[in-house]
Design an enzyme around this catalytic site. Sequence first.
Site, PDB file in Angstrom:
ATOM      1  N   GLU A   1       9.121   3.087  -7.369  1.00  0.00           N
ATOM      2  CA  GLU A   1       8.697   4.187  -7.932  1.00  0.00           C
ATOM      3  C   GLU A   1       8.905   4.280  -9.666  1.00  0.00           C
ATOM      4  OE1 GLU A   1       6.719   5.819  -5.891  1.00  0.00           O
ATOM      5  OE2 GLU A   1       7.606   5.935  -3.933  1.00  0.00           O
TER       6      GLU A   1
ATOM      7  N   PHE B   1      -0.573   1.871  -1.277  1.00  0.00           N
ATOM      8  CA  PHE B   1      -0.501   1.014  -0.102  1.00  0.00           C
ATOM      9  C   PHE B   1      -0.765  -0.433  -0.489  1.00  0.00           C
ATOM     10  CE2 PHE B   1      -2.196   5.362   0.486  1.00  0.00           C
ATOM     11  CZ  PHE B   1      -1.178   6.094   1.489  1.00  0.00           C
ATOM     12  N   ALA B   2      -0.499  -0.953  -1.630  1.00  0.00           N
ATOM     13  CA  ALA B   2      -0.879  -2.388  -1.974  1.00  0.00           C
ATOM     14  C   ALA B   2       0.335  -3.391  -1.665  1.00  0.00           C
ATOM     15  CB  ALA B   2      -0.984  -2.300  -3.621  1.00  0.00           C
TER      16      ALA B   2
HETATM   17  N1  LIG Z   1      -4.049   3.942   4.160  1.00  0.00           N
HETATM   18  C1  LIG Z   1      -2.952   3.294   4.545  1.00  0.00           C
HETATM   19  N2  LIG Z   1      -2.171   4.299   5.190  1.00  0.00           N
HETATM   20  C2  LIG Z   1      -0.818   3.912   5.738  1.00  0.00           C
HETATM   21  N3  LIG Z   1      -0.374   2.677   5.463  1.00  0.00           N
HETATM   22  C3  LIG Z   1      -1.122   1.688   4.788  1.00  0.00           C
HETATM   23  C4  LIG Z   1      -2.367   2.019   4.530  1.00  0.00           C
HETATM   24  N4  LIG Z   1      -2.895   0.977   3.792  1.00  0.00           N
HETATM   25  C5  LIG Z   1      -1.957   0.021   3.969  1.00  0.00           C
HETATM   26  N5  LIG Z   1      -0.823   0.245   4.540  1.00  0.00           N
HETATM   27  C6  LIG Z   1       0.108  -0.279   4.925  1.00  0.00           C
HETATM   28  O1  LIG Z   1       1.334  -0.279   3.729  1.00  0.00           O
HETATM   29  C7  LIG Z   1       1.820  -1.429   3.481  1.00  0.00           C
HETATM   30  C8  LIG Z   1       2.054  -1.316   2.116  1.00  0.00           C
HETATM   31  O2  LIG Z   1       3.231  -0.524   2.096  1.00  0.00           O
HETATM   32  P1  LIG Z   1       4.108  -0.443   0.662  1.00  0.00           P
HETATM   33  O3  LIG Z   1       4.877  -1.662   0.290  1.00  0.00           O
HETATM   34  O4  LIG Z   1       4.965   0.860   0.780  1.00  0.00           O
HETATM   35  O5  LIG Z   1       2.915  -0.250  -0.384  1.00  0.00           O
HETATM   36  P2  LIG Z   1       3.199   0.518  -1.729  1.00  0.00           P
HETATM   37  O6  LIG Z   1       4.686   0.484  -2.167  1.00  0.00           O
HETATM   38  O7  LIG Z   1       2.262  -0.566  -2.641  1.00  0.00           O
HETATM   39  O8  LIG Z   1       2.589   1.823  -1.656  1.00  0.00           O
HETATM   40  C9  LIG Z   1       0.683  -2.274   3.897  1.00  0.00           C
HETATM   41  O9  LIG Z   1       1.095  -3.647   4.069  1.00  0.00           O
HETATM   42  C10 LIG Z   1       0.059  -1.885   5.200  1.00  0.00           C
HETATM   43  O10 LIG Z   1       0.674  -1.997   6.400  1.00  0.00           O
HETATM   44  C1  LIG Z   2      -1.503   8.006  -7.595  1.00  0.00           C
HETATM   45  C2  LIG Z   2      -0.523   9.114  -7.727  1.00  0.00           C
HETATM   46  C3  LIG Z   2       0.819   9.023  -6.752  1.00  0.00           C
HETATM   47  N1  LIG Z   2       1.766   9.702  -7.111  1.00  0.00           N
HETATM   48  C4  LIG Z   2       2.938   9.727  -6.241  1.00  0.00           C
HETATM   49  C5  LIG Z   2       2.488   9.776  -4.792  1.00  0.00           C
HETATM   50  C6  LIG Z   2       3.759   8.785  -4.107  1.00  0.00           C
HETATM   51  O1  LIG Z   2       4.777   9.685  -3.777  1.00  0.00           O
HETATM   52  C7  LIG Z   2       4.301   7.897  -5.214  1.00  0.00           C
HETATM   53  C8  LIG Z   2       3.679   6.715  -4.982  1.00  0.00           C
HETATM   54  O2  LIG Z   2       4.191   5.771  -3.900  1.00  0.00           O
HETATM   55  P1  LIG Z   2       3.942   4.228  -3.525  1.00  0.00           P
HETATM   56  O3  LIG Z   2       5.237   3.489  -3.222  1.00  0.00           O
HETATM   57  O4  LIG Z   2       3.303   3.723  -4.654  1.00  0.00           O
HETATM   58  O5  LIG Z   2       2.920   4.394  -2.322  1.00  0.00           O
HETATM   59  O6  LIG Z   2       3.663   8.362  -6.259  1.00  0.00           O
HETATM   60  C9  LIG Z   2       1.706  10.805  -7.902  1.00  0.00           C
HETATM   61  O7  LIG Z   2       2.952  11.458  -8.236  1.00  0.00           O
HETATM   62  N2  LIG Z   2       0.662  10.736  -8.838  1.00  0.00           N
HETATM   63  C10 LIG Z   2      -0.430  10.064  -8.529  1.00  0.00           C
HETATM   64  O8  LIG Z   2      -1.283  10.215  -9.545  1.00  0.00           O
END
Ligand SMILES: Nc1ncnc2c1ncn2[C@@H]1O[C@H](COP(=O)(O)OP(=O)(O)O)[C@@H](O)[C@H]1O
Ligand SMILES: Cc1cn([C@H]2C[C@H](O)[C@@H](COP(=O)(O)O)O2)c(=O)[nH]c1=O
Length: 283
Positions: free
Chosen positions: A166, A91-92
Site C-alpha cells: 500500500e 486486484f492485479a
Molecule cells: N474483483 C475481484 N474481487 C475479489 N478478488 C479478486 C477480484 N479480482 C481478482 N481477485 C483475486 O485477488 C487476487 C489478487 O489479490 P492481491 O494480491 O491482494 O491484489 P492487489 O494487491 O493487486 O490488490 C487475484 O489473484 C484474484 O484471486
Molecule cells: C483506486 C483507489 C484505491 N484506494 C484504496 C482502496 C484500498 O484500500 C487500497 C488499495 O488496495 P490494493 O491492495 O491495491 O487492493 O487503496 C484509494 O484510497 N483510492 C483510490 O482511488
Amino acid sequence: MLPTSISSMKSLIFPPFSPLSLHFPKTKPFAFFSLPSKTPNVSYPKFLHVNPSMPSPRPPIFSIPIRQSHIETPQSSSLCGEVHVIVGPMFAGKTTTLLHRIQAESNNGRTVAVIKSNKDTRYGLDSIVTHDGMKLPCWALASLSSFRLKIGPDAYDQLDVIGIDEAQFFEDLYDFCCEAADHDGKTVIVAGLDGDYLRRSFGSVLNIIPLANSVTKLTARCELCGKRAFFTLRKTDETETELIGGAEVYMPVCRQHYVDGQVVIGAARSVLESKKLQCGTCT
Ligand SMILES: Nc1ncnc2c1ncn2[C@@H]1O[C@H](COP(=O)(O)OP(=O)(O)O)[C@@H](O)[C@H]1O
Ligand SMILES: Cc1cn([C@H]2C[C@H](O)[C@@H](COP(=O)(O)O)O2)c(=O)[nH]c1=O
Ligand SMILES: [Zn+2]
C-alpha cells in the site's frame, strides 16, 4: 472470504511456522514480469526476537535457513541496496507478488520485514492479507520514517529486505527508499497503486521509479469483459482520493469499461445532483 493465515501471531514468535501453509492464489495475474510459481520447499524459519522490550506479540522480522533451490528475485545482490517496484490496479496481484518475493528472499536466508500503512485496518493491523486470503504478519505504520525506531536500530541493521505494501499511502516513500537502498544497503520491495480511481498519479509511488532497479506493472482482469484490466473503477460516488475498501467499492476494468464506467457514474451523479436541486429539502 476469511483470510488464510500462514501463521498465528503466537506461532510467529514461537515456531512452528510453516511457509508451506502459505495459500497461493488460484488464478495467476497477468504480469510483464512474473516469478516461477514453484511452491518453495523450505524448512521452519527462525524468528528473531529483535526488540525484547516490545510487548508480545511482536511484529515479525524473520529469516529462514538457506535452501538448495530457491525462487530468484530480479537482480538479487547482497552487497548493495536495491529498489523493486510493483504497481498496477487493485486486484492485479501486487500484494501476492510482494509476499512471494519476500518469501523467496526469506528462503534464500535473508532477513525480511514487511510494512503496510496503518490506514488500512480492514484485516487488523498485524498482517497483510491479499484479496484471495494469503496472509503475512507485518508492521502497520503511519510513516516509514518511524520504522527504524519501532523495530530498533540493531534489528534494522540486521535486516536485508524490507517489503512495503500500500505504498501510495506513505508520504515519505522516496526518502525512505533512498536511505534504505543507497545508504543502508537494503533491498526494498515496494507494492502500490500507480494510479487512483481517476487514473491520477497516486501518492509518491511514481516518484520512486527513478530509484528503481526493476518496475513490474501488473494487470488484473476486467470484471465486465474479462480482458486485461489496467485501471481501478470506483463504484460509489465518493470523491476523496483516499477511500479504503475492496470489491464492494472498487473493480478492475479495461480501458473501454473504464471510460464507459466514468460516463455512467458521471451521468448518475448529475441525475442525483439535479434531483437534489429540485427537492428543496435535500442537502
Ligand atoms: N474483483 C475481484 N474481487 C475479489 N478478488 C479478486 C477480484 N479480482 C481478482 N481477485 C483475486 O485477488 C487476487 C489478487 O489479490 P492481491 O494480491 O491482494 O491484489 P492487489 O494487491 O493487486 O490488490 C487475484 O489473484 C484474484 O484471486
Ligand atoms: C483506486 C483507489 C484505491 N484506494 C484504496 C482502496 C484500498 O484500500 C487500497 C488499495 O488496495 P490494493 O491492495 O491495491 O487492493 O487503496 C484509494 O484510497 N483510492 C483510490 O482511488
Ligand atoms: Zn472490460
